[in-house]
Each structure stands twice: as C-alpha cells, then as structure tokens.
Design a protein around this motif. Structure first.
Motif: not given
Ligand SMILES: [Zn+2]
Length: 302
Positions: A198-212, A259-269
């Motif tokens: 559940g995410a209402a927005k994408v925060e800039d502070s998430w960038r590092q873990f979204l990439d890693e 984002i550089k995460c190699p596997r991106k999955i939409f969940f909670h649909i």
C-alpha cells in the motif's frame, strides 16, 4: 529465501463476493483471460522448513491448505508457520490471525499502535492468548530493524492512516507513523525483497533500496485514480485510500520507470484493475514496462 505469494488480490479478492463489475462477471462466466485470486498474503522461508507470514489475510485458512509447505508434519498439533509480521491493523491484514487460533505458538510482530488496536480494542483477538505462550506479541517500530530467525527486517513508515473502524479518541492516542509499514527483508544469503502493498506515493528516499533490492512487491491496487468510484458510482479516489494508481503521468509505472530492481511485481491487485485481464491494453503496458503481475501460487527464489 523462498517467497510464496499465497494471495495476490487486494481486499475483497477476485472475484469479490458482492461485486458484479465487468471483470468479476466475466471471471464467473468463464470468459475472462486471467485467473481468480485470493486476498494478499505472502509467506517467507530461508530453509523451506520454518515459515514467516507477512500479514494474515481473511483467506489464510484456504491459502494454507493450497500450500503443502505450510501443512503440519507431526502427528498432532504442529505447523511450519512460526511467526507473523503485521504491517497494518486493517481487516485484510489481521483477520487471518483468528484462523490461527488453535493453540498454536506464534510470534506476532506489529507496531505498539497496531497492537493496542488488536489487543485492547478487539476482545476477539484474546482467542490467541488462551494459554501461556500461545501468541507472543512483539513490538516493532519504524526505522528500527529486527530479526525473525535468520531474516532481517527493516520496517519503515508508509503514508496512510489507521483503519476507519478505529475511533477518533483512540486515534488521538496512537502514533500515525505506526499505522502502515513497508518492509525491506534481507536473507542471510544476501538476497533482499522490498514489500510495499500500500503506497500512496513514491518517496525519493526509497530510491536506494528500490535500486538495490532483488525483488520488489509493489502496490498494484488500482489502474486509475477514479476506478472504484466509477464501479460504485461514488466514494473515495485511489490516493485517498492510500494507493497510488499505476497509470498516468504521476502513476507508479511512470514514477518507478528507472529503478534498477531486476524483478518488479505488482501485488495487492483490486478486482477492478484491468491488469488482471491478460488480453487488456493495461496488462500489455505493464509487461512492456518490465513488470510482472502477481498471482496466487507464485514462487520466487531470492
Ligand atoms: Zn469486481
């Protein structure tokens, strides 16, 4: 780390019992190019023997029965499920705890605010406290890591409030930062997943873990902001419900494009989201953008 998607739908599941939207109708009539889904539920294990649940969905009992790894192996009461990490006090994330009430020892992790809602305001959850050491309730707080077995969890606060059933008086006593958590989970082998249903927005502070991170499970609730309003003829928009829609210039597909995460999955649909329909333009767009659409039974090795 083994990640099992036991349920991939948002609250209400797909089809939803009282919904006759185009997708629920077509699924029931056998003319839908996609699969039914139970309500959002994840199970994690490092060794394939002991398991941790992320939240406890209202469909948990049938999800366990559909998953042989989660069946008891002893001759008497027993379960490979050792612990549950709760990220919000919504019915969709806690109702399944009541299905785990048969005197099974469990460690249950949640924020102090969520624990107060469950244990002080809802006497039914006392079913988990009938014998000593049945449930061991463990407090977690945002930005303070904790271990469950060999898994390392980093919880962080997500925008979004406490459930509507929590009274104003109680809400005023609670810490809003403890209402909804996202989780970063590291395995001892070095793999990691990010869990943000559940995410209402994408925060800039998430960038590092979204990439890693190796795998991202991200909020796939709605395709458009007004999706639910159109089906119901009124009500709240997606953002107001704490869910950033996927489509549009400000949607999650655009916000997470680089984002550089190699596997991106939409969940909670949600059952109204056209990405469930594998013949739809929306599904093609999501796949073209490098995303997967979570489905029940999906198994991910991290
Ligand atoms: Zn529907």
């Amino acid at each position: 780390m083994l990640v099992k998607v036991l349920g991939a739908a948002a609250g209400g599941a797909f089809p939803q019992w009282n919904c006759a939207c185009s997708q629920c109708r077509r699924l029931r009539s056998g003319t839908f190019a996609g699969q039914p889904r139970t309500q959002a539920q994840i199970a994690l294990s490092e060794d394939g023997v002991s398991w941790t649940l992320l939240n406890a969905s209202p469909d948990l009992r049938i999800q366990i029965e559909a998953t042989p790894q989660l069946w008891p192996t002893g001759n008497s009461l027993d379960s490979p499920i050792q612990s549950v990490v709760i990220t919000a006090a919504e019915a969709d994330t806690v109702a399944g705890l009541l299905s785990l009430r048969e005197f099974q020892p469990l460690d249950i992790y949640a924020t102090p605010s969520v624990l107060r809602i469950l244990r002080e305001d809802n006497s039914l959850f006392g079913l988990l406290d009938r014998v000593p050491r049945q449930a061991v309730w463990k407090e977690i707080v945002p930005d303070s890591s904790f271990a469950v077995g060999s898994l390392q969890f980093q919880p962080f606060s997500l925008a979004g409030g406490f459930p509507g059933f929590v009274g104003a008086g109680r809400k005023s006593e609670l810490d809003e930062r403890e209402a909804v958590l996202g989780l970063l989970i590291d395995s001892s082998s070095g793999g990691s997943i990010a869990y943000l249903p559940g995410a209402a927005k994408v925060e800039d502070s998430w960038r590092q873990f979204l990439d890693e991170c190796d795998v991202l499970l991200f909020d796939g609730t709605f395709w458009t902001e007004d999706e639910l309003c159109r089906v119901r003829g009124g009500g709240k928009g997606a953002s107001e419900m704490g869910h950033l829609p996927l489509s549009g210039p400000c949607g999650s597909l655009a916000a997470l494009r680089d984002i550089k995460c190699p596997r991106k999955i939409f969940f909670h649909i949600n059952n109204t989201n056209p990405i469930l329909d594998e013949s739809s333009q929306a599904y093609a767009e999501v796949r073209d953008a490098g995303w997967e659409v979570a489905r029940d039974g999906m198994e991910i090795v991290v």
